[in-house]
Structure formats: structure tokens, C-alpha cells
Scaffold this active site. Structure first.
Site, PDB file in Angstrom:
ATOM      1  N   ASN A 110       0.761  -1.115  -0.322  1.00 44.98           N
ATOM      2  CA  ASN A 110      -0.021   0.239  -0.531  1.00 44.98           C
ATOM      3  C   ASN A 110       0.590   1.388   0.079  1.00 44.98           C
ATOM      4  O   ASN A 110       2.211   1.015   0.684  1.00 44.98           O
ATOM      5  CB  ASN A 110      -1.579  -0.083   1.034  1.00 44.98           C
TER       6      ASN A 110
ATOM      7  N   CYS B 147      -5.747  -2.802  -2.996  1.00 35.65           N
ATOM      8  CA  CYS B 147      -6.507  -2.349  -1.693  1.00 35.65           C
ATOM      9  C   CYS B 147      -7.483  -0.990  -2.410  1.00 35.65           C
ATOM     10  O   CYS B 147      -8.018  -0.355  -1.727  1.00 35.65           O
ATOM     11  CB  CYS B 147      -5.736  -1.150  -0.292  1.00 35.65           C
TER      12      CYS B 147
END
Length: 184
Positions: A121, A154
Site C-alpha cells: 500500500n 487495496c
């Protein structure tokens, strides 16, 4: 050709390691894949075993061949330790010298060049702790293929995607071929 240890960690990008193992093997390298416990959530050892044409290491304590611990033998034989994808967790473990699984034990024991292709991320990649870990690893001579920008698994848009497999492959080839000089 060269002996490459391909470390695979618990990122959704772990499935791309199959393509990387295939490319490296087709180029004539002897590839041994080492998966963390978390990587097993995303890819199977059988896939990587078939593509690399070598047994896959998944457990530090499952090494039963020969008198020398398998992770030490692999660390000694390696011409390159390539970790792709590399999570924030593996970067932290390597920065602080943890050796709590086969991959981190090999990373600590090897004297071969290390190439890391992170995938995580974007907030994790840009966190000061991760940036400090990357800087410390750079100081120790570890090379990086920086993560790419784009849509992340994500749902966020930004930096953190695994670099393209062909880019990681080229970076590995440059490290293994000392007559080629380039910065990456």
C-alpha cells in the site's frame, strides 16, 4: 548460469513471482523460490516448483537434506538474492537482522548481492519507518527496483505496485553481469 534465490513475501503481487521465476529459468538461471508463510496465502509452491524446475522452500525447519542447514547452503551458493514482491515487514526484518524464517535467515547469511522489488500500500511505502528501512538497506548495498504507480489492490491510486516483471528481470541481469554498468 547464475544461482538465484527468489524470495516471495505476502503481497497480493506474489502471483507475479511466477512470471519472474519463469523468465529467470528460461534465461538459463538456476532459480530456487523461498516463500514466507504469508506468501503461501497468495501462491502455491507447486506452481513455482514447476516453473523454476527446483524444490520450493517454505519452512526454515523443513530442511532435512545433507549435514549443512539448507538455508546456509542456499545463502552460500547464491549469486543473487532477489526478493519480489517485498513487503514492509520483510524490509523491517532485513533492516534489523531478524532471521525468523527461511527467507530472512538466507538474507542474513548470504554475501551475494541483494535486489528488492517492494510492493505494498502506498501509505505503507511512504511511511517514515519504511523510508528509513529502505535508506538503511541502501547504505548496506542493497539494490531496489522502485515500486510503480497505479491502481493498487487495496483500491487506492498511487505508488506501491510491484514494478513490471520485465523491469525486475533486467535489473537482476544487470547485477549478474558485471560488464554492464548502469544505475537503477
Amino acid at each position: 548460469m547464475s544461482r538465484i534465490i527468489l524470495g516471495i513475501t505476502g503481497s497480493i503481487a506474489a502471483y507475479k513471482a511466477a512470471d519472474l521465476a519463469s523468465l529467470l529459468t528460461k534465461a538459463g538461471h538456476q532459480v530456487t523460490c523461498v516463500l514466507t508463510k504469508e506468501a503461501l496465502e497468495f501462491v502455491t509452491p507447486l506452481t513455482l516448483q514447476v516453473l523454476s524446475k527446483n524444490p520450493v522452500i517454505t519452512d526454515l525447519f523443513a530442511e532435512k537434506e545433507g549435514w549443512q542447514p539448507g538455508h546456509i547452503q542456499l545463502a552460500d551458493e547464491a549469486d543473487l538474492l532477489l526478493i519480489a514482491p517485498a513487503t514492509a515487514n520483510i524490509l523491517a526484518a532485513m533492516t534489523y537482522g531478524f532471521a525468523n524464517d527461511a527467507l530472512t535467515a538466507i538474507a542474513l547469511a548470504t554475501r551475494a548481492p541483494i535486489l528488492i522489488a517492494p510492493a505494498m500500500n502506498g501509505k505503507m511505502w511512504e511511511h517514515s519507518a519504511t523510508r528509513e528501512n529502505v535508506a538503511k538497506l541502501h547504505e548496506r548495498g542493497v539494490k531496489f527496483v522502485e515500486p510503480a504507480e497505479g491502481m493498487l489492490a487495496c483500491g487506492y491510486e498511487g505508488v506501491g505496485r510491484l514494478a513490471p516483471v520485465d523491469e525486475i528481470f533486467r535489473a537482476a541481469e544487470l547485477i549478474l553481469n558485471p560488464s554492464v554498468t548502469t544505475d537503477f
